[in-house]
Design a protein around this motif. Structure first.
Motif, PDB file in Angstrom:
ATOM      1  N   UNK A 119      23.611  38.324  36.985  1.00  0.00           N
ATOM      2  CA  UNK A 119      24.226  39.502  36.446  1.00  0.00           C
ATOM      3  C   UNK A 119      23.256  40.977  36.681  1.00  0.00           C
ATOM      4  N   UNK A 120      21.923  40.640  36.574  1.00  0.00           N
ATOM      5  CA  UNK A 120      20.998  41.716  36.674  1.00  0.00           C
ATOM      6  C   UNK A 120      21.155  42.267  38.369  1.00  0.00           C
ATOM      7  N   UNK A 121      21.332  41.295  39.476  1.00  0.00           N
ATOM      8  CA  UNK A 121      21.573  41.836  40.767  1.00  0.00           C
ATOM      9  C   UNK A 121      22.758  42.574  40.859  1.00  0.00           C
ATOM     10  N   UNK A 126      24.367  48.378  43.698  1.00  0.00           N
ATOM     11  CA  UNK A 126      24.784  49.691  44.400  1.00  0.00           C
ATOM     12  C   UNK A 126      23.318  50.397  44.872  1.00  0.00           C
ATOM     13  N   UNK A 127      22.255  50.395  44.220  1.00  0.00           N
ATOM     14  CA  UNK A 127      21.074  51.182  44.131  1.00  0.00           C
ATOM     15  C   UNK A 127      20.263  50.602  45.193  1.00  0.00           C
ATOM     16  N   UNK A 132      26.205  43.592  50.217  1.00  0.00           N
ATOM     17  CA  UNK A 132      25.957  41.741  50.013  1.00  0.00           C
ATOM     18  C   UNK A 132      24.773  41.389  49.547  1.00  0.00           C
ATOM     19  N   UNK A 133      24.919  40.934  48.165  1.00  0.00           N
ATOM     20  CA  UNK A 133      23.946  40.587  47.053  1.00  0.00           C
ATOM     21  C   UNK A 133      22.788  39.997  47.844  1.00  0.00           C
ATOM     22  N   UNK A 134      22.963  38.962  48.473  1.00  0.00           N
ATOM     23  CA  UNK A 134      21.632  38.305  49.125  1.00  0.00           C
ATOM     24  C   UNK A 134      21.046  39.113  49.989  1.00  0.00           C
ATOM     25  N   UNK A 135      21.586  39.812  50.855  1.00  0.00           N
ATOM     26  CA  UNK A 135      20.708  40.966  51.846  1.00  0.00           C
ATOM     27  C   UNK A 135      20.033  41.615  50.696  1.00  0.00           C
ATOM     28  N   UNK A 136      20.692  42.090  49.893  1.00  0.00           N
ATOM     29  CA  UNK A 136      19.986  43.070  48.855  1.00  0.00           C
ATOM     30  C   UNK A 136      18.551  42.572  48.310  1.00  0.00           C
ATOM     31  N   UNK A 137      18.805  41.137  47.840  1.00  0.00           N
ATOM     32  CA  UNK A 137      17.692  40.570  47.298  1.00  0.00           C
ATOM     33  C   UNK A 137      16.576  40.635  48.248  1.00  0.00           C
ATOM     34  N   UNK A 138      16.923  40.052  49.587  1.00  0.00           N
ATOM     35  CA  UNK A 138      16.087  39.654  50.711  1.00  0.00           C
ATOM     36  C   UNK A 138      15.198  40.828  51.166  1.00  0.00           C
ATOM     37  N   UNK A 139      16.035  41.782  51.342  1.00  0.00           N
ATOM     38  CA  UNK A 139      15.261  42.971  51.999  1.00  0.00           C
ATOM     39  C   UNK A 139      15.058  43.878  51.178  1.00  0.00           C
TER      40      UNK A 139
END
Lengths: 309, 475, 109, 104
Positions: A119-121, A126-127, A132-139
């Motif tokens: 949920x936090x991710x 958007x920020x 894509x959530x995984x790319x957001x976390x990864x990069x």
């Protein structure tokens, strides 16, 4: 119905793993290992992790399997110690069985429905500049991990490269037939297209630098095996620049905010997405080059062929 | 621009930039680029240490994201002192390595050393459990690539053995972290410390993390890979391995144990680790006494010294923490000086047996002075850093009514004195006829001496490091 | 029924099989295979944890961790394989250089 | 079950049967080259049928097209690998093709 599929798959994986280590012939073990890798890729798909299924099947199974099979042609075929079952120590097996049971007990003691950081991710996706959530976390959220991981790749490439010096360059013998040439020429454009698509789709779907780099490396390995291309050598500047533009760009993007008083790896909100895409593009070339560097030239005349032990 | 937190970022980014650029420039400018990067990182690390000693604990949220989502750095006194140790001991060893290894090898040694330096700095600063895994892996792969830099059979065998023992260690650690994330939905060490409660998941996770890191450090029952790897690797690489790289996994274990696991697990587990440490001390020292190869003696003494470090877990007080960190730092300097001195002896005389040392003290005075000063710090004779560390540990073991650790400390010091004297005894005898001693460059002789003087300095000027250690000490 | 527990248990089983294989076999390639299997086991446990979310959308953080984990394990496997290959060549050259001693040394470390 | 589902189920069953036949072929055939026949020809056809069955169920043309693309790539790569394996077997290890005699 799903339970049956998951149950069978979850049962097959450890059994196949045990079988891989049980077989005495090494090439059979490697082939079983490739089957095990594909089955675990199926497991990733069942666990709704398409990114990982892609990377596992392309890199974890494809390239590692090819690398292991390639190595077998160099090391002796049958292992000197035929005891494939390994040394039998009853107390060791008892200890391992006990610890596996403890691990199983701990798994069952885990809270069954904690959503973790999902949920936090989701809230701050958007920020991050990518959808894509995984790319957001990864990069972005954990981009520092990926930066160190690129360093891991470079170190492994340097180590593997240093150990296979110049003497193993392939000597492309003339006799390769037209069929592989034709197939290779037909396949390469499609391969480049798929790799490009994967990098681009990483922004809003499963994909990204690792998957694209793995597919490019796959094409490169085929070129290597059919002697169209020698293994990339660190001494030629093209290889060095192709290998290092990705990391340099990533470090530049990471360090730039420090000059304007912001923190390491703090990507400016408005163009975080484009920055991530450009870095991923350059990293794709780096990852493909590193994965290719793990492959030596074709092997010399069979090392142990003349009946030596 | 140059605030404390930015300096932390530079202390990690500079060696990485140096490594990548030295790869890029190829043979021509490797030494120049590596030299500039080393000096810059040394300055950044010492400035970070200065900021920590003046302003207290520094924190940085990477990428601007909060703790559970992003990765956080936390530089307390412990981290700052480790940064300084790496920044001082590492370059001295690499200066020695440049002459010791051939010219082709330094093109691979320098970028790899800078990668490892970046990994160690990142490991020391990071407060995120998975990020610690990535830094541990980067250090391990860098170390393996360094061990095989000479491409000879013993080096390859040592590198492969180290890799095949370090991999399961990292996997155990990763599974432990997976369990912690599964149970407490965070990877940040600080938040884990608040959320962790006693329960099956925490016990199993603590067990996995401890076994994994004890395999990499290595602690006694899991140390079988250490002697063959240390003797197979080129000597400057062994110096790096024993002085800095093995300290990385111990640092992670110390941080996780003292901050996350100690309050939750009962004291018996700490006693077990202390017991294993005590057995390691006795086992390592006795075996060091029975070796004939010079390098193996110093390798087994590493097993013993690592045993001392595990005495901190049964008495988890801030005094013991300061004592063990002091031991880590002074051991890094002393062990590095001894291994570098052994490298000099090997280069000068070419023999690795203990007997080959006969009569060399007169021909290689600085090397043997360094060996002696390093030995003093290992034993713990008063003016050296080793003495301060053992003194602190002795105080704590009496203070917490666990007198048996004092016995281990004294017994171990006695045995250490035995094997150090055994090395130095031969060097003062007259030079046997027919032994030709190649003269080695002065720079090579001064490197071990500088390292040994650092170990001595730690004993003479202990208040700055001890005050630095007090910053951010949890209890 | 959410299948994550089944996969997590199978991941733990693979981890144990891998570790047993790693410490009980001599041949280098077998030990590298075993460490890969143990690695896959750990990663499957991580992804199974991500699948527990009741809302059905899996938690992306373990997915990113596993992506990093796979790349790290491939790098260490490739390095191990390169070392094994180089040792095999050196041993073959050594065996060919000196007249082949009967039953020269085994392959494993 | 609409007629479309019946058709796709038929295709899926057909595909499954061909894959099974291919696997049995790989197990039963005497030498490398026959096994390669079984593997590349029969399994690819089985995969083709499965892909068509899935395409019918997929509902959107884009997914159907992607499934067909998957099949196309598998065709290319299996032809490629089959050729390489056959060449390696013939030239590398000199595996003579099976003589056609039926064992007593």
């Amino acid at each position: 119905m799903d339970v049956l599929l998951d149950g069978v798959l979850a049962l097959c994986l450890p059994l196949l793993a045990w079988l891989v280590l049980r077989t005495e012939s090494l090439s059979q073990a490697v082939v079983l290992f490739v089957a095990f890798g594909l089955l675990s890729a199926l497991g990733w798909a069942r666990l709704e992790a398409p990114d990982i299924a892609l990377v596992e099947s392309a890199v974890g199974t494809g390239l590692t399997g090819a690398l292991l099979m390639h190595t077998l042609s160099w090391t002796e075929e049958t292992p000197p110690d035929i005891r494939a079952r390994g040394r039998r120590r009853p107390w060791a097996l008892l200890a391992v069985a006990a610890s596996t049971l403890m691990l199983g007990w701990a798994v069952l003691a885990l809270p069954a429905d904690s959503p973790g950081l999902g949920p936090l991710v989701e809230a701050r996706r958007e920020e991050s500049g990518v959808k894509h959530p995984v790319t957001a976390v990864l990069l972005n959220f954990r981009g520092y991990d990926t930066l160190l991981e690129i360093a891991v790749l470079l170190v492994a490439a340097l180590g593997a490269r240093a150990v296979n010096p110049r003497s193993e360059r392939p000597t492309p013998d003339a006799g390769d037939d037209p069929l592989t040439g034709e197939l290779f020429r037909m396949m390469m454009p499609a391969l480049l297209l798929v790799a490009g698509y994967l990098v681009w789709v990483g922004d809003h779907g499963p994909g990204g630098a690792f998957q694209a780099g793995a597919i490019l490396a796959g094409g490169g390995v085929v070129a290597l095996l059919t002697m169209r291309m020698g293994p990339p050598r660190l001494s030629s500047w093209q290889v060095r620049w192709a290998l290092l533009t990705g990391p340099m760009l990533f470090i530049g993007v990471a360090v730039a905010p420090l000059f304007t008083g912001r923190r390491l790896l703090e990507l400016p909100r408005p163009y975080a997405g484009t920055l991530i895409f450009v870095v991923e593009l350059a990293l794709t070339v780096t990852i493909a080059m590193v994965l290719l560097m793990f492959f030596p030239g074709t092997r010399p005349p069979r090392a142990g062929a003349e009946g030596e032990p | 621009m140059m605030g404390g937190t930015a300096l932390m970022a530079w202390s990690v980014a500079l060696p990485l930039i140096g490594a990548v650029l030295s790869l890029l420039v190829g043979r021509a400018g490797v030494r120049l680029v590596a030299g500039v990067a080393s000096v810059a990182t040394l300055i950044a690390s010492s400035l970070v240490a200065w900021e920590v000693s003046t302003q207290g604990v520094l924190r940085q949220q990477l990428g601007g994201w909060g703790a559970p989502l992003g990765i956080e750095w936390r530089a307390d006194g412990l981290a700052a002192l480790m940064l300084l140790t790496i920044a001082v001991v590492g370059p001295l060893i690499s200066v020695h390595a440049l002459d010791h290894l051939g010219d082709r090898e330094d093109r691979e040694f320098l970028p790899l050393w800078l990668f490892i330096w970046c990994a160690l700095n990142a490991l020391v600063l990071s407060a995120d459990a998975f990020n610690l895994y990535v830094t541990l892996e980067l250090t391990t792969l860098g170390a393996v690539s360094l061990i095989v830099v000479r491409r000879d059979l013993p080096g390859l065998d040592a590198g492969l053995r180290y890799l095949l023992f370090a991999l399961p260690g990292s996997l155990c650690y990763l599974l432990g972290i997976a369990f912690l994330y599964g149970a407490y939905a965070t990877l940040d060490v600080g938040m884990l410390a608040q959320r962790v409660q006693s329960g099956p998941v925490t016990w199993v996770a603590a067990g996995l993390v401890t076994v994994g890191l004890c395999l990499k450090t290595p602690l006694f029952p899991l140390h079988v890979w250490l002697p063959p790897t240390y003797t197979g690797a080129p000597t400057p690489v062994t110096a790096l391995l024993s002085a800095l790289i093995s300290k990385g996994s111990f640092y992670v274990l110390l941080r996780l144990w003292l901050e996350v696991f100690a309050p939750v697990l009962d004291a018996e587990v700490g006693q077990l680790l202390g017991l294993l440490g005590a057995v390691a001390v006795l086992w390592g020292s006795v075996l060091a006494l029975s070796q004939t190869q010079l390098k193996r003696v110093v390798a087994y003494s590493s097993v013993a010294q690592i045993g001392y470090m595990f005495l901190v877990f049964p008495m988890a007080t801030s005094g013991a923490r300061a004592g063990v960190i002091y031991l880590v730092v002074s051991h890094a300097a002393a062990k590095a000086s001894m291994f570098v001195a052994v490298g000099n002896i090997h280069q000068a005389v070419g023999i690795t047996e203990l007997g080959g040392v006969q009569g060399l003290a007169y021909r290689m005075p600085f090397t043997f002075l360094a060996m002696a000063l390093g030995g003093i710090s290992l034993i713990g004779i008063p003016p050296s850093g080793g003495f301060i560390a053992k003194w602190l540990l002795l105080n704590e073991s009496i203070g917490t009514q666990q007198w048996w650790w004092a016995l281990v400390l004294l017994g171990g010091s006695l045995l250490a004195a035995a094997y150090v004297f055994r090395i130095l005894r031969g060097s003062f005898l007259p030079l046997p006829p027919g032994v030709t001693v190649r003269s080695i460059p002065l720079g090579n002789e001064l490197a071990p001496l500088a390292l040994a003087l650092i170990a001595l300095l730690l004993g003479l000027v202990p208040w700055f490091p001890l005050d630095l250690l007090a910053v951010g000490a949890s209890r | 029924m959410n299948p994550w527990a089944v996969y997590a248990l199978s991941g733990v089983a693979m981890f144990s099989v891998g570790l047993v294989g790693l410490f009980s076999h001599q041949h280098v390639v077998k030990r590298i295979l075993a460490s890969n299997i143990a690695g896959s086991g750990v990663l499957i446990v991580l992804v199974a944890l991500a699948r527990r979310a009741p809302s059905g959308v899996p938690d992306p953080v373990p997915h990113a961790l596993v992506l990093t984990g796979i790349v790290v394990s491939v790098s260490s496997t490739a390095l191990g394989v390169a070392l094994a290959r180089r040792m095999a060549r050196l041993r073959a050259d050594a065996a060919r250089a000196s007249e082949p001693p009967p039953g020269s040394g085994g392959e494993g470390p | 079950m609409s007629p479309l589902d019946f058709l796709s189920a038929a295709f899926l069953f057909g595909g499954g049967a061909f894959c099974l036949a291919g696997t049995v072929g790989v197990l039963r055939f005497p030498d490398v080259y026959c096994r390669l026949h079984a593997l590349t020809k029969v399994d690819n056809l089985g995969l083709g049928l499965v892909v068509v069955g899935l395409a019918l169920q997929s509902g959107s043309w884009a997914t159907a097209l992607k499934l067909l693309l998957v099949w196309f790539f598998v065709l290319i790569s299996s032809a490629f690998t089959c050729q390489l394996i056959a060449r390696a077997a013939l030239r590398g290890r000199g595996a003579a093709p099976w003589g056609g005699r039926r064992e007593p």
